[in-house]
Scaffold this motif. Structure first.
Motif, PDB file in Angstrom:
ATOM      1  N   VAL A 132      60.568  12.209 -14.608  1.00  0.00           N
ATOM      2  CA  VAL A 132      61.890  12.827 -14.759  1.00  0.00           C
ATOM      3  C   VAL A 132      62.503  13.093 -13.387  1.00  0.00           C
ATOM      4  N   MET A 133      61.704  13.595 -12.451  1.00  0.00           N
ATOM      5  CA  MET A 133      62.216  13.892 -11.122  1.00  0.00           C
ATOM      6  C   MET A 133      62.680  12.627 -10.414  1.00  0.00           C
ATOM      7  N   LEU A 134      61.860  11.579 -10.414  1.00  0.00           N
ATOM      8  CA  LEU A 134      62.231  10.331  -9.745  1.00  0.00           C
ATOM      9  C   LEU A 134      63.454   9.691 -10.402  1.00  0.00           C
ATOM     10  N   LEU A 135      63.506   9.750 -11.710  1.00  0.00           N
ATOM     11  CA  LEU A 135      64.649   9.207 -12.438  1.00  0.00           C
ATOM     12  C   LEU A 135      65.922   9.989 -12.111  1.00  0.00           C
ATOM     13  N   CYS A 136      65.809  11.295 -12.052  1.00  0.00           N
ATOM     14  CA  CYS A 136      66.982  12.125 -11.748  1.00  0.00           C
ATOM     15  C   CYS A 136      67.446  11.956 -10.308  1.00  0.00           C
ATOM     16  N   LEU A 137      66.523  11.669  -9.391  1.00  0.00           N
ATOM     17  CA  LEU A 137      66.923  11.395  -8.007  1.00  0.00           C
ATOM     18  C   LEU A 137      67.865  10.189  -7.966  1.00  0.00           C
ATOM     19  N   VAL A 138      67.502   9.155  -8.684  1.00  0.00           N
ATOM     20  CA  VAL A 138      68.319   7.940  -8.716  1.00  0.00           C
ATOM     21  C   VAL A 138      69.599   8.166  -9.516  1.00  0.00           C
ATOM     22  N   LEU A 139      69.479   8.818 -10.664  1.00  0.00           N
ATOM     23  CA  LEU A 139      70.646   9.012 -11.529  1.00  0.00           C
ATOM     24  C   LEU A 139      71.691   9.936 -10.897  1.00  0.00           C
ATOM     25  N   THR A 140      71.255  10.877 -10.063  1.00  0.00           N
ATOM     26  CA  THR A 140      72.206  11.743  -9.366  1.00  0.00           C
ATOM     27  C   THR A 140      73.120  10.907  -8.482  1.00  0.00           C
ATOM     28  N   LEU A 141      72.522  10.015  -7.732  1.00  0.00           N
ATOM     29  CA  LEU A 141      73.325   9.173  -6.842  1.00  0.00           C
ATOM     30  C   LEU A 141      74.185   8.181  -7.631  1.00  0.00           C
ATOM     31  N   CYS A 142      73.643   7.675  -8.728  1.00  0.00           N
ATOM     32  CA  CYS A 142      74.432   6.768  -9.580  1.00  0.00           C
ATOM     33  C   CYS A 142      75.638   7.489 -10.179  1.00  0.00           C
ATOM     34  N   ALA A 143      75.429   8.723 -10.620  1.00  0.00           N
ATOM     35  CA  ALA A 143      76.512   9.486 -11.246  1.00  0.00           C
ATOM     36  C   ALA A 143      77.648   9.744 -10.271  1.00  0.00           C
ATOM     37  N   VAL A 144      77.326   9.918  -9.007  1.00  0.00           N
ATOM     38  CA  VAL A 144      78.363  10.214  -8.014  1.00  0.00           C
ATOM     39  C   VAL A 144      79.048   8.955  -7.508  1.00  0.00           C
ATOM     40  N   PHE A 145      78.266   7.952  -7.142  1.00  0.00           N
ATOM     41  CA  PHE A 145      78.844   6.792  -6.453  1.00  0.00           C
ATOM     42  C   PHE A 145      79.323   5.680  -7.379  1.00  0.00           C
ATOM     43  N   TRP A 146      78.695   5.501  -8.528  1.00  0.00           N
ATOM     44  CA  TRP A 146      79.093   4.396  -9.396  1.00  0.00           C
ATOM     45  C   TRP A 146      79.841   4.865 -10.640  1.00  0.00           C
ATOM     46  N   TRP A 147      79.377   5.948 -11.235  1.00  0.00           N
ATOM     47  CA  TRP A 147      80.002   6.407 -12.473  1.00  0.00           C
ATOM     48  C   TRP A 147      81.120   7.408 -12.221  1.00  0.00           C
ATOM     49  N   HIS A 148      81.168   8.031 -11.044  1.00  0.00           N
ATOM     50  CA  HIS A 148      82.174   9.022 -10.657  1.00  0.00           C
ATOM     51  C   HIS A 148      82.260  10.175 -11.662  1.00  0.00           C
ATOM     52  N   ARG A 149      81.110  10.685 -12.054  1.00  0.00           N
ATOM     53  CA  ARG A 149      81.017  11.808 -13.001  1.00  0.00           C
ATOM     54  C   ARG A 149      80.393  13.002 -12.284  1.00  0.00           C
ATOM     55  N   LYS A 150      81.224  13.948 -11.883  1.00  0.00           N
ATOM     56  CA  LYS A 150      80.761  15.108 -11.128  1.00  0.00           C
ATOM     57  C   LYS A 150      79.837  15.998 -11.948  1.00  0.00           C
ATOM     58  N   GLY A 151      80.230  16.254 -13.173  1.00  0.00           N
ATOM     59  CA  GLY A 151      79.424  17.124 -14.028  1.00  0.00           C
ATOM     60  C   GLY A 151      78.049  16.551 -14.300  1.00  0.00           C
ATOM     61  N   LEU A 152      77.996  15.263 -14.489  1.00  0.00           N
ATOM     62  CA  LEU A 152      76.725  14.588 -14.732  1.00  0.00           C
ATOM     63  C   LEU A 152      75.818  14.661 -13.493  1.00  0.00           C
ATOM     64  N   ALA A 153      76.425  14.553 -12.323  1.00  0.00           N
ATOM     65  CA  ALA A 153      75.656  14.656 -11.083  1.00  0.00           C
ATOM     66  C   ALA A 153      75.031  16.040 -10.940  1.00  0.00           C
ATOM     67  N   ILE A 154      75.782  17.065 -11.292  1.00  0.00           N
ATOM     68  CA  ILE A 154      75.250  18.427 -11.196  1.00  0.00           C
ATOM     69  C   ILE A 154      74.135  18.640 -12.216  1.00  0.00           C
ATOM     70  N   ILE A 155      74.294  18.087 -13.402  1.00  0.00           N
ATOM     71  CA  ILE A 155      73.234  18.179 -14.413  1.00  0.00           C
ATOM     72  C   ILE A 155      71.968  17.509 -13.913  1.00  0.00           C
ATOM     73  N   PHE A 156      72.103  16.329 -13.289  1.00  0.00           N
ATOM     74  CA  PHE A 156      70.929  15.633 -12.762  1.00  0.00           C
ATOM     75  C   PHE A 156      70.287  16.403 -11.605  1.00  0.00           C
ATOM     76  N   CYS A 157      71.090  17.090 -10.811  1.00  0.00           N
ATOM     77  CA  CYS A 157      70.530  17.923  -9.734  1.00  0.00           C
ATOM     78  C   CYS A 157      69.736  19.086 -10.307  1.00  0.00           C
ATOM     79  N   VAL A 158      70.247  19.695 -11.351  1.00  0.00           N
ATOM     80  CA  VAL A 158      69.524  20.789 -12.011  1.00  0.00           C
ATOM     81  C   VAL A 158      68.209  20.260 -12.591  1.00  0.00           C
ATOM     82  N   LEU A 159      68.271  19.078 -13.199  1.00  0.00           N
ATOM     83  CA  LEU A 159      67.054  18.474 -13.742  1.00  0.00           C
ATOM     84  C   LEU A 159      66.056  18.123 -12.630  1.00  0.00           C
TER      85      LEU A 159
END
Length: 142
Positions: A104-131
């Motif tokens: 979960v941690m490794l996946l969230c590390l990648v998904l946080t960056l994906c949410a910000v740079f490719w998907w442009h979803r701020k809320g999703l990035a914060i959720i992934f940071c919390v995770l």
């Protein structure tokens, strides 16, 4: 110390060592050096995470937040490699009790960056940071 042992055991200095022995011989650190680099790496990780949190409130700061927070977590995770070594660290991360938190941690590390740079979803990035935080906490507690 190894050189002294080789001399006392009668082995020649120019005698070739195996590849594993050469790697171990070249990568050994003293305990104080390991502790110093652990503290440096861990403090750098905490500083990056705090700096990322402070940058969150800037215009378009979500990108900086995600990058600094993720780099901070990776640095804090890498700091423990200085204390126990990278192979032992990986073995411990993927033990039965920690494997889910690690994935979960490794996946969230990648998904946080994906949410910000490719998907442009701020809320999703914060959720992934919390995770990320929760997964690192679960992994550290177990």
């Amino acid at each position: 110390m190894d050189k002294l042992r080789r001399v006392l055991s009668g082995r020649e200095e120019n005698e070739e060592l195996g590849l594993t022995a050469q790697v171990i011989d070249g990568s050994t650190l003293s305990y104080s050096t390991r502790v110093k680099w652990f503290v440096i790496c861990f403090a750098g990780g905490v500083l990056c995470s705090i700096l990322g949190s402070a940058l969150l409130f800037l215009p378009n700061g979500i990108k900086l937040f995600a990058v600094f927070y993720t780099v901070g977590n990776i640095s804090a995770l890498a700091s423990t490699c200085f204390l126990m070594g990278p192979l032992k660290q990986l073995k411990r991360m993927f033990e039965k009790t920690r494997v889910i938190a690690t994935i979960v941690m490794l996946l969230c590390l990648v998904l946080t960056l994906c949410a910000v740079f490719w998907w442009h979803r701020k809320g999703l990035a914060i959720i992934f940071c919390v995770l990320q935080f929760l997964a690192m906490t679960c992994s550290g507690v177990s």
